[in-house]
Design a protein around this motif. Structure first.
Motif, mmCIF file in Angstrom:
data_model
loop_
_atom_site.group_PDB
_atom_site.id
_atom_site.type_symbol
_atom_site.label_atom_id
_atom_site.label_comp_id
_atom_site.label_asym_id
_atom_site.label_seq_id
_atom_site.Cartn_x
_atom_site.Cartn_y
_atom_site.Cartn_z
ATOM 1 N N MET A 1 12.324 -7.064 -34.269
ATOM 2 C CA MET A 1 11.358 -6.453 -33.384
ATOM 3 C C MET A 1 10.318 -7.505 -32.998
ATOM 4 O O MET A 1 9.936 -8.313 -33.837
ATOM 5 C CB MET A 1 10.673 -5.280 -34.080
ATOM 6 N N PRO A 2 9.854 -7.487 -31.768
ATOM 7 C CA PRO A 2 8.829 -8.435 -31.352
ATOM 8 C C PRO A 2 7.545 -8.262 -32.163
ATOM 9 O O PRO A 2 7.097 -7.138 -32.393
ATOM 10 C CB PRO A 2 8.591 -8.085 -29.882
ATOM 11 N N ARG A 3 6.980 -9.372 -32.600
ATOM 12 C CA ARG A 3 5.757 -9.317 -33.409
ATOM 13 C C ARG A 3 4.607 -8.661 -32.648
ATOM 14 O O ARG A 3 3.707 -8.096 -33.260
ATOM 15 C CB ARG A 3 5.379 -10.706 -33.883
ATOM 16 N N ALA A 4 4.642 -8.716 -31.332
ATOM 17 C CA ALA A 4 3.596 -8.081 -30.531
ATOM 18 C C ALA A 4 3.601 -6.558 -30.720
ATOM 19 O O ALA A 4 2.570 -5.907 -30.543
ATOM 20 C CB ALA A 4 3.788 -8.418 -29.055
ATOM 21 N N GLN A 5 4.734 -6.004 -31.100
ATOM 22 C CA GLN A 5 4.846 -4.557 -31.318
ATOM 23 C C GLN A 5 4.570 -4.156 -32.759
ATOM 24 O O GLN A 5 4.483 -2.970 -33.061
ATOM 25 C CB GLN A 5 6.243 -4.062 -30.934
ATOM 26 N N THR A 6 4.468 -5.138 -33.665
ATOM 27 C CA THR A 6 4.318 -4.827 -35.090
ATOM 28 C C THR A 6 3.023 -5.377 -35.672
ATOM 29 O O THR A 6 2.905 -5.513 -36.885
ATOM 30 C CB THR A 6 5.511 -5.397 -35.887
ATOM 31 N N GLY A 7 2.087 -5.721 -34.812
ATOM 32 C CA GLY A 7 0.825 -6.254 -35.306
ATOM 33 C C GLY A 7 0.961 -7.636 -35.910
ATOM 34 O O GLY A 7 0.189 -8.015 -36.784
#
Length: 80
Positions: free
Chosen positions: A1-7
């Motif tokens: 998952m993109p880190r931008a979506q996981t904080g």
């Protein structure tokens, strides 16, 4: 998952599908490996009493810092 979506945390979406004709439960082991292929961290996910043909998509999160970069790898899955 993109880190931008996981904080900013490394996370991996795990898809568990019950392809049997009965309810089943599943346990999944995900290893986070470094560039040399060494396991740095192990996390687990699961699905209980999953109906036939249904799927769940739990997320496993790494607790390690962003560096060095790790890659999630499915290590083991078991139906019980």
């Amino acid at each position: 998952m993109p880190r931008a979506q996981t904080g900013g945390v490394l996370a991996s979406l795990v898809t568990i599908t019950n392809k049997t004709d009965r309810k089943a439960s599943y346990a999944v082991q995900v290893d986070f490996v470094d560039a040399q292929g060494h396991v740095v961290e192990t996390r687990y996910a699961g699905a209980e009493n999953l109906e036939p043909g249904k799927r769940e998509q739990p997320i496993v999160f790494s607790r390690k810092p962003p560096e060095p970069k790790l890659t999630p790898r499915l290590a083991k899955a078991e139906r019980y």
